[in-house]
Design an enzyme around this catalytic site. Sequence first.
Site, PDB file in Angstrom:
ATOM      1  N   HIS A   1     -74.485  38.025  11.413  1.00  0.00           N
ATOM      2  CA  HIS A   1     -73.202  38.531  10.916  1.00  0.00           C
ATOM      3  C   HIS A   1     -73.423  38.893   9.434  1.00  0.00           C
ATOM      4  CE1 HIS A   1     -68.986  38.187   9.534  1.00  0.00           C
ATOM      5  NE2 HIS A   1     -68.614  38.252  10.799  1.00  0.00           N
TER       6      HIS A   1
ATOM      7  N   ASP B   1     -75.688  29.260  10.526  1.00  0.00           N
ATOM      8  CA  ASP B   1     -74.367  29.867  10.571  1.00  0.00           C
ATOM      9  C   ASP B   1     -73.759  29.421  11.896  1.00  0.00           C
ATOM     10  OD1 ASP B   1     -72.194  31.405  11.107  1.00  0.00           O
ATOM     11  OD2 ASP B   1     -73.101  33.315  10.548  1.00  0.00           O
TER      12      ASP B   1
ATOM     13  N   GLN C   1     -69.759  30.429  15.224  1.00  0.00           N
ATOM     14  CA  GLN C   1     -69.448  30.588  16.654  1.00  0.00           C
ATOM     15  C   GLN C   1     -69.862  29.381  17.484  1.00  0.00           C
ATOM     16  OE1 GLN C   1     -67.554  32.869  17.792  1.00  0.00           O
ATOM     17  NE2 GLN C   1     -67.585  34.334  16.112  1.00  0.00           N
TER      18      GLN C   1
ATOM     19  N   LYS D   1     -61.573  29.534  13.584  1.00  0.00           N
ATOM     20  CA  LYS D   1     -62.194  29.870  14.870  1.00  0.00           C
ATOM     21  C   LYS D   1     -62.177  28.681  15.824  1.00  0.00           C
ATOM     22  CE  LYS D   1     -65.320  33.296  12.813  1.00  0.00           C
ATOM     23  NZ  LYS D   1     -64.804  34.583  13.260  1.00  0.00           N
TER      24      LYS D   1
ATOM     25  N   CYS E   1     -68.994  43.195  12.372  1.00  0.00           N
ATOM     26  CA  CYS E   1     -69.647  42.715  11.138  1.00  0.00           C
ATOM     27  C   CYS E   1     -71.130  42.475  11.373  1.00  0.00           C
ATOM     28  CB  CYS E   1     -68.990  41.452  10.595  1.00  0.00           C
ATOM     29  SG  CYS E   1     -67.320  41.731  10.042  1.00  0.00           S
TER      30      CYS E   1
HETATM   31  N1  PLP Z   1     -70.757  34.213  11.124  1.00  0.00           N
HETATM   32  C1  PLP Z   1     -70.437  34.541  12.378  1.00  0.00           C
HETATM   33  C2  PLP Z   1     -71.478  34.436  13.454  1.00  0.00           C
HETATM   34  C3  PLP Z   1     -69.157  34.988  12.668  1.00  0.00           C
HETATM   35  O1  PLP Z   1     -68.836  35.333  13.918  1.00  0.00           O
HETATM   36  C4  PLP Z   1     -68.208  35.065  11.622  1.00  0.00           C
HETATM   37  C5  PLP Z   1     -66.845  35.585  11.876  1.00  0.00           C
HETATM   38  O2  PLP Z   1     -66.610  36.347  12.774  1.00  0.00           O
HETATM   39  C6  PLP Z   1     -68.589  34.684  10.337  1.00  0.00           C
HETATM   40  C7  PLP Z   1     -69.874  34.260  10.134  1.00  0.00           C
HETATM   41  C8  PLP Z   1     -67.643  34.751   9.191  1.00  0.00           C
HETATM   42  O3  PLP Z   1     -66.604  33.831   9.338  1.00  0.00           O
HETATM   43  P1  PLP Z   1     -65.392  33.828   8.295  1.00  0.00           P
HETATM   44  O4  PLP Z   1     -64.887  35.236   8.232  1.00  0.00           O
HETATM   45  O5  PLP Z   1     -64.424  32.876   8.893  1.00  0.00           O
HETATM   46  O6  PLP Z   1     -65.932  33.368   6.989  1.00  0.00           O
END
Ligand code: PLP
Length: 422
Positions: free
Chosen positions: A138, A215, A218, A241, A379
Amino acid sequence: METLEILVKTQKIDISSFDPETYRKDFPILGEKVHGKPLVYFDNAATTQKPSSVIDTISDYYRHSNANVHRAIHELGDRATTAFEEARKKVAGFIGAKSERQIIFTRGTTEAINLVAAGWGRKFMEEGDEIILSEMEHHSNLIPWQILARETGARLRFIPFTDEGTIDFPVFEQLLSGKTKLIAITHMSNVFGTINPIKRIISMAHDRGVPVLLDAAQSVPHLPVDVEFLDCDFLAFSGHKMMGPTGIGVLYAKSRILENMNPYQGGGEMINSVWLENATWNEIPHKFEAGTPNIAGAVGLAAAIDYINKIGMVSMTLWEQELTTYALDKMSEIDGITIYGHAPERGGVISFNLLDIHPHDMSHLLDQSGIAVRAGHHCAQPIMRKLDIAATTRASFYFYNTKSEIDYFVEQLKQAKSFFGY
Ligand code: PLP
């Protein structure tokens, strides 16, 4: 097969008795009508819906306990501080952290990763050092490292993904070298649904003394995640989430690493003593929490964890597995569908394209039928570039979704074909 295999082997849970209807009534929004149709919410990878217990806990906090934390010498200050610090303990317990000192509240995954890039990366990275990422990150786990690399002269290296949407292990092994200073990788892909074999990656990294950042945006909401079992050095996730409110997230890190890091932002709370020209830092985790924190957010996240614990994370995971297999089977029967990502271990995220119907048109059409999905690059533009596509449509599930919702969704996909003249 690590995470799910462990689940299935160690937990004797009979998922056939799992009934999402038992829980759906806890979510007021799931009773909404959209364009006159019952809402089918399949955008859970973007954000999840909130049960009444979370909504009420936040409201109760503001009605009965609102004050600023840590410094107030009055009853409400005590209530707010206790609720905030109890939330930290709850988060620590939820991810198996040894101590609540290892839990830093952030705005979300994105801020947690930026905190590590700034507080750890700027201090320890030097020209010529390498950070290994994967091609399936992401943007949140890519851009902070790009900025750091520009600032320090460090180099980014990328583990490719295979046609299945999995990590290319042989290349990963080649990339690991004496120059590697950090591996930052997604636990579960928000495009392919792939659950990466993190334990194996971490043990290979640790054999060479390299720390690993996960990260977990998910994974923590959908799988049992235990930081001690995984032995990860950093882990980032977002409250929204996993049924918590927006604007709250978590960075976990090993205590010794946090103690050696520089602060991220300066201001109140993060200091110990302050003079005009300099200052000393507060203890961890407060050293990383400058300014008034998102107290109601932390309290809401704790309520979300209580809710998850009530259902049982393993049951939630197994039900999502069941739904995903069911959806993949049904969707695969549609002529002209391309599904991106076929990892043997995967979560409830399905990215697809149907013939050359543009994902934006597809999601608009589905919306007219009450179905919320996401369309775009999610993203993760580098994934789209490598696949040579502009976008995908993405359906993502949570434990409150049902097989009949999937049947309806598949039916609408078939109707979309005839609507667009196929
Ligand atoms: N990393 C992953 C794999 C994600 O799916 C997301 C959000 O969709 C993020 C990071 C970023 O999360 P946040 O926007 O809550 O900081």
